[in-house]
Scaffold this motif. Structure first.
Motif, mmCIF file in Angstrom:
data_model
loop_
_atom_site.group_PDB
_atom_site.id
_atom_site.type_symbol
_atom_site.label_atom_id
_atom_site.label_comp_id
_atom_site.label_asym_id
_atom_site.label_seq_id
_atom_site.Cartn_x
_atom_site.Cartn_y
_atom_site.Cartn_z
ATOM 1 N N ALA A 80 0.828 -1.210 0.000
ATOM 2 C CA ALA A 80 0.000 0.000 0.000
ATOM 3 C C ALA A 80 0.860 1.257 0.000
ATOM 4 C CB ALA A 80 -0.932 -0.010 1.220
ATOM 5 N N TRP A 81 1.910 1.280 0.811
ATOM 6 C CA TRP A 81 2.786 2.448 0.852
ATOM 7 C C TRP A 81 3.598 2.572 -0.440
ATOM 8 C CZ3 TRP A 81 2.930 6.843 3.129
ATOM 9 C CH2 TRP A 81 4.089 7.626 3.108
ATOM 10 N N LEU A 82 4.016 1.450 -0.988
ATOM 11 C CA LEU A 82 4.828 1.466 -2.201
ATOM 12 C C LEU A 82 4.065 2.083 -3.370
ATOM 13 C CD1 LEU A 82 7.663 0.545 -3.096
ATOM 14 C CD2 LEU A 82 6.641 -1.604 -3.839
ATOM 15 N N VAL A 83 2.825 1.664 -3.582
ATOM 16 C CA VAL A 83 2.069 2.191 -4.728
ATOM 17 C C VAL A 83 1.507 3.580 -4.450
ATOM 18 C CG1 VAL A 83 1.473 -0.110 -5.546
ATOM 19 C CG2 VAL A 83 -0.082 1.078 -3.999
ATOM 20 N N THR A 84 1.509 4.022 -3.184
ATOM 21 C CA THR A 84 1.028 5.365 -2.854
ATOM 22 C C THR A 84 2.156 6.387 -2.905
ATOM 23 O OG1 THR A 84 -0.676 4.450 -1.402
ATOM 24 C CG2 THR A 84 -0.126 6.771 -1.113
ATOM 25 N N ALA A 85 3.320 6.045 -2.364
ATOM 26 C CA ALA A 85 4.410 7.008 -2.200
ATOM 27 C C ALA A 85 5.459 6.941 -3.292
ATOM 28 C CB ALA A 85 5.082 6.798 -0.841
ATOM 29 N N CYS A 86 5.424 5.937 -4.168
ATOM 30 C CA CYS A 86 6.463 5.778 -5.183
ATOM 31 C C CYS A 86 5.829 5.612 -6.559
ATOM 32 C CB CYS A 86 7.352 4.560 -4.882
ATOM 33 S SG CYS A 86 8.177 4.651 -3.284
ATOM 34 N N ASP A 87 6.549 6.050 -7.571
ATOM 35 C CA ASP A 87 6.131 5.890 -8.961
ATOM 36 C C ASP A 87 7.165 5.025 -9.663
ATOM 37 O OD1 ASP A 87 4.876 6.076 -11.352
ATOM 38 O OD2 ASP A 87 5.379 8.184 -11.733
ATOM 39 N N PHE A 88 6.752 3.922 -10.243
ATOM 40 C CA PHE A 88 7.668 2.957 -10.852
ATOM 41 C C PHE A 88 6.946 2.275 -12.007
ATOM 42 C CE2 PHE A 88 5.587 1.285 -7.080
ATOM 43 C CZ PHE A 88 4.921 0.168 -7.568
ATOM 44 N N PRO A 89 7.648 1.572 -12.873
ATOM 45 C CA PRO A 89 6.994 0.917 -14.014
ATOM 46 C C PRO A 89 5.939 -0.090 -13.557
ATOM 47 C CG PRO A 89 9.376 0.966 -14.331
ATOM 48 C CD PRO A 89 9.117 1.448 -12.938
ATOM 49 N N GLY A 90 4.761 -0.013 -14.154
ATOM 50 C CA GLY A 90 3.682 -0.932 -13.834
ATOM 51 C C GLY A 90 2.840 -0.524 -12.640
ATOM 52 N N ARG A 287 9.256 9.601 -8.003
ATOM 53 C CA ARG A 287 9.655 8.823 -9.173
ATOM 54 C C ARG A 287 10.940 8.045 -8.891
ATOM 55 N NH1 ARG A 287 7.446 6.509 -13.605
ATOM 56 N NH2 ARG A 287 9.040 6.164 -15.201
ATOM 57 N N LEU A 288 10.895 6.739 -9.087
ATOM 58 C CA LEU A 288 12.062 5.882 -8.916
ATOM 59 C C LEU A 288 12.694 5.612 -10.275
ATOM 60 C CD1 LEU A 288 10.644 3.259 -6.377
ATOM 61 C CD2 LEU A 288 11.822 5.408 -5.896
ATOM 62 N N HIS A 289 14.024 5.390 -10.273
ATOM 63 C CA HIS A 289 14.761 5.183 -11.512
ATOM 64 C C HIS A 289 15.667 3.968 -11.376
ATOM 65 C CE1 HIS A 289 13.478 9.141 -13.028
ATOM 66 N NE2 HIS A 289 13.719 9.595 -11.801
ATOM 67 N N GLY A 290 15.980 3.384 -12.523
ATOM 68 C CA GLY A 290 16.978 2.326 -12.584
ATOM 69 C C GLY A 290 16.586 1.067 -11.839
ATOM 70 N N PRO A 291 17.581 0.397 -11.249
ATOM 71 C CA PRO A 291 17.313 -0.862 -10.536
ATOM 72 C C PRO A 291 16.311 -0.705 -9.393
ATOM 73 C CG PRO A 291 19.669 -0.569 -10.905
ATOM 74 C CD PRO A 291 19.011 0.712 -11.289
ATOM 75 N N LEU A 292 16.316 0.470 -8.745
ATOM 76 C CA LEU A 292 15.383 0.690 -7.643
ATOM 77 C C LEU A 292 13.945 0.646 -8.140
ATOM 78 C CD1 LEU A 292 15.317 1.294 -4.607
ATOM 79 C CD2 LEU A 292 15.262 3.729 -5.178
ATOM 80 N N ALA A 293 13.703 1.215 -9.324
ATOM 81 C CA ALA A 293 12.345 1.213 -9.880
ATOM 82 C C ALA A 293 11.896 -0.202 -10.236
ATOM 83 C CB ALA A 293 12.296 2.106 -11.115
#
Length: 549
Positions: A80-90, A287-293
C-alpha cells in the motif's frame, strides 16, 4: 425522536421496528443455542476436550493467527505504501492488481499449490532440473503440508484486506505532515514509521481483524495442509466422531477467539484522533529510476503472482487440458453448479430483503447510541462468527422446528434440513452485514428533504420507501447483492456441515475432489468460483480508481 426531528427524518412504525428486532434475534439465536448445547453436556466432555483436543487445536490456531497476521501486515502495508508514495513501471496496473487475491478463496489456493509444489510436480521438477538433480530424494522443497505452508497460503490470499484499508488511509493523509517530518531531519523511512504508519493504525486494525476472522473461519486450506485448528476440530468432532456436544464446546472456545479479535480491533482504533487546519494536499509519489524502480515493480508484483496469477494459471491449464482430452464436464459437476447458483440466489434475495428492512428502520439521523441502532449492530455480528460455529448453533433450533413441522403437517423426515433451508439461513446470517452496511451508506447520501416532500404529499412509510428511496438505492442494492452472491458461492464451512444429503456445491465438490487426491474436475469447479469472484474485485478496483482521480 429529537434526533429524527433534527435530521428531518420520521421514525418508522412498530411493524418495521418489530421486523428489525426479529431479524436481530434470528442472528443471535445460533449463539444462544450454541451456549445452551455446550453447557448441557456433562463435565466429562469438558475434561476430555481440555486434555486431548483443545491444547493442540488452540496452539495451532494461535500460531496460525500470529503468522498470518504478521505476514498480511508486512505485505499489505508495504504494498500500500509502495504504490502510494512511489512511482515505478507498472504502478498503474499493480495498484488494482494487488486486489486480485480477493477472488481466490484460500482453499482453492491451497488446492492449487498442493499440486504445483508436489515433490514430483512442475515447480520442484523444474528446480531440480536447473540444479542438476534427478530425483526428489536428492533435493526437495519443504513440505507445504505444515504450519509454515498454511501461513504462506493464507497470508498471500488475505493480505488485500490490509492493503485495501491501508491504501485508502495513505491516499488521504496530508502531504505536509510528511514534509514537516523530513524538514526536521527524519529520513524517508523514519517519516514513514513515525508519521504515516501511526496515522494509519485504525485502518490497519480493521484490515488485520478482517484477515484474522477469515483465517479463523477457514476449514478447507487448514485441513488440506494438515493443520488441526479449532475450526477443523469442530468439523471432525461433529462429523467423524458424531459428538455434537463436544463440537459445541469447541465452537464456544472459538467464539472467545472471535470476541478477542473484535476487542483488539476496537482497541486498535480507539483514542486515535488526527486533525489538520490546513487544506489537505495528497502525498505525491516519488519517481524511482533504474534498478530501484524495477525492484519496486518486482516487490509489488510478487504478492499478485503468488496469491492469484500462479494458482489461476494452474486452474486454467488443468481445465483446458481436461477439455482437450475430450473428458468434458460430468453430470455431477453440472448439478453442483446448478445447486451453487440456486443457493447463492436464494441467500442473496433474503439477505438483501432483510438488510433493506434493518437499514430502513435504523436509517441515518438516529444517534449511534440509540437503542434503534442495536439491530444493525447485532446484524453485523454474523460475519464475525465462523461458519462452523453458526452451523452448530443452528442445528438444535432447526431440528426442533423440523420436529414441530412433522407433527403439525404430518411430514416425514426433516423438511427444513432436507430442503436446504437451514443452510440458507446460516449464509444469510453470515452475510447480512454486507447489505445492511451498503444500503445504510446509500441512505446516508439521500437528502432528508426528499422524504419530507413525499410525506407532505400523503405517502406513508412504505410508499416513501417504494417510490422515493428504492429507485435511488439501486446502485447500493445491486453492489450489496453482488457481494453476497459471490460470497455465498464460495462458502465452504457452513455448506459442508448443513447441506442436505446428495447436495453438492462447487465448493464442496472441490473439497471432495481434493480429499480424494483427484484434481481434474476439482480444477474446473475452482475456476468457476474464481471467475465469479473476479466481479466484486473489479468493482473494488473501479472505486479505488475513482478515489485516486
Amino acid at each position: 425522536m429529537v434526533s429524527f426531528l433534527r435530521s428531518g427524518l420520521r421514525p418508522v412504525g412498530p411493524v418495521w421496528q418489530g421486523a428489525t428486532w426479529l431479524i436481530a434475534l434470528g442472528v443471535l439465536a445460533p449463539m444462544v443455542s450454541l451456549g445452551w448445547l455446550a453447557l448441557g453436556a456433562d463435565f466429562a466432555h469438558w475434561q476430555h476436550l481440555a486434555r486431548h483436543v483443545l491444547p493442540d487445536a488452540a496452539l495451532n490456531t494461535g500460531l496460525l493467527l500470529a503468522g498470518v497476521g504478521l505476514l498480511v501486515l508486512i505485505v499489505g502495508t508495504g504494498c500500500a505504501w509502495l504504490v502510494t508514495a512511489c512511482d515505478f513501471p507498472g504502478r498503474g496496473l499493480l495498484h488494482w492488481a494487488l486486489l486480485l487475491p480477493l477472488a481466490m478463496p484460500a482453499y482453492i489456493v491451497a488446492f492449487a499449490y498442493l499440486d504445483l509444489l508436489h515433490p514430483i510436480g512442475p515447480v520442484q521438477g523444474a528446480l531440480r532440473w536447473l540444479l542438476g538433480y534427478d530425483s526428489p530424494r536428492q533435493w526437495r522443497l519443504p513440505d507445504l503440508r505444515s504450519m509454515g505452508g498454511a501461513i504462506f497460503v493464507l497470508g498471500f490470499v488475505l493480505y488485500p484486506y490490509v492493503y485495501m484499508t491501508a491504501r485508502a488511509m495513505f491516499m488521504t493523509q496530508p502531504a505536509h505532515l510528511m514534509e514537516a517530518a523530513r524538514s526536521l531531519g527524519e529520513t524517508r523511512w523514519g517519516a514513514f514509521c513515525r508519521v504515516a504508519l501511526p496515522m494509519a493504525r485504525p485502518a490497519l486494525a480493521v484490515g488485520l481483524s478482517l484477515a484474522l476472522l477469515e483465517t479463523l473461519n477457514d476449514i478447507g486450506a487448514s485441513e488440506f495442509l494438515g493443520v488441526n485448528t479449532l475450526t477443523v476440530s469442530v468439523y471432525t468432532t461433529w462429523i467423524t466422531r458424531s459428538d455434537l456436544a463436544g463440537a459445541a464446546q469447541i465452537a464456544c472456545s472459538m467464539l472467545l477467539a472471535v470476541v478477542l479479535l473484535v476487542w483488539l480491533e476496537r482497541q486498535g482504533r480507539s483514542r486515535q484522533r488526527f486533525a489538520s487546519a490546513q487544506r489537505m494536499r495528497a502525498i505525491q509519489p516519488r519517481r524511482l529510476h533504474g534498478p530501484l524502480a524495477w525492484g519496486a515493480t518486482a516487490a509489488a508484483a510478487l504478492p499478485v503472482l503468488i496469491g492469484f496469477a500462479a494458482p489461476a494459471a494452474y486452474l486454467a491449464w488443468e481445465t483446458l487440458k481436461r477439455l482437450r482430452q475430450g473428458a468434458g464436464i460430468s453430470a455431477g459437476l453440472w448439478a453442483s453448479l446448478g445447486n451453487t447458483l440456486g443457493l447463492a440466489l436464494g441467500v442473496t434475495l433474503l439477505s438483501v430483503a432483510a438488510g433493506l428492512v434493518v437499514a430502513w428502520a435504523t436509517r441515518t439521523g438516529i444517534s449511534t447510541r440509540s437503542p434503534a441502532r442495536w439491530p444493525a449492530r447485532v446484524a453485523a455480528l454474523g460475519y464475525a462468527v465462523p461458519g462452523t460455529v453458526l452451523a452448530i448453533g443452528l442445528l438444535t433450533p432447526a431440528l426442533a422446528l423440523d420436529a414441530g413441522f412433522a407433527r403439525l403437517f404430518g411430514m416425514d423426515g426433516l423438511p427444513l434440513m432436507g430442503q436446504g433451508m437451514v443452510l440458507v439461513a446460516a449464509c444469510v446470517i453470515r452475510f447480512l452485514v454486507m447489505p445492511v452496511g451498503g444500503i445504510e451508506a446509500g441512505l446516508a447520501r439521500i437528502p432528508p428533504t426528499l422524504e419530507q416532500a413525499s410525506r407532505l404529499l400523503g405517502e406513508n412509510t412504505a410508499g416513501t420507501l417504494r417510490r422515493v428511496h428504492l429507485p435511488l438505492l439501486r446502485p447500493a442494492i445491486a453492489t450489496s447483492a453482488l457481494l453476497v452472491f459471490v460470497d455465498a458461492m464460495k462458502e465452504l464451512p457452513a455448506t459442508l456441515l448443513l447441506r442436505p444429503a446428495d447436495f453438492d456445491t462447487l465448493a464442496t465438490w472441490l473439497y471432495a475432489e481434493a480429499a480424494r487426491g483427484t484434481y481434474e474436475e476439482g480444477a474446473i469447479a475452482a475456476l468457476c468460483i474464481v471467475v465469479a469472484g473476479l466481479v466484486p474485485v473489479v468493482l473494488l478496483a473501479r472505486s479505488q480508481l475513482r478515489m485516486r482521480r
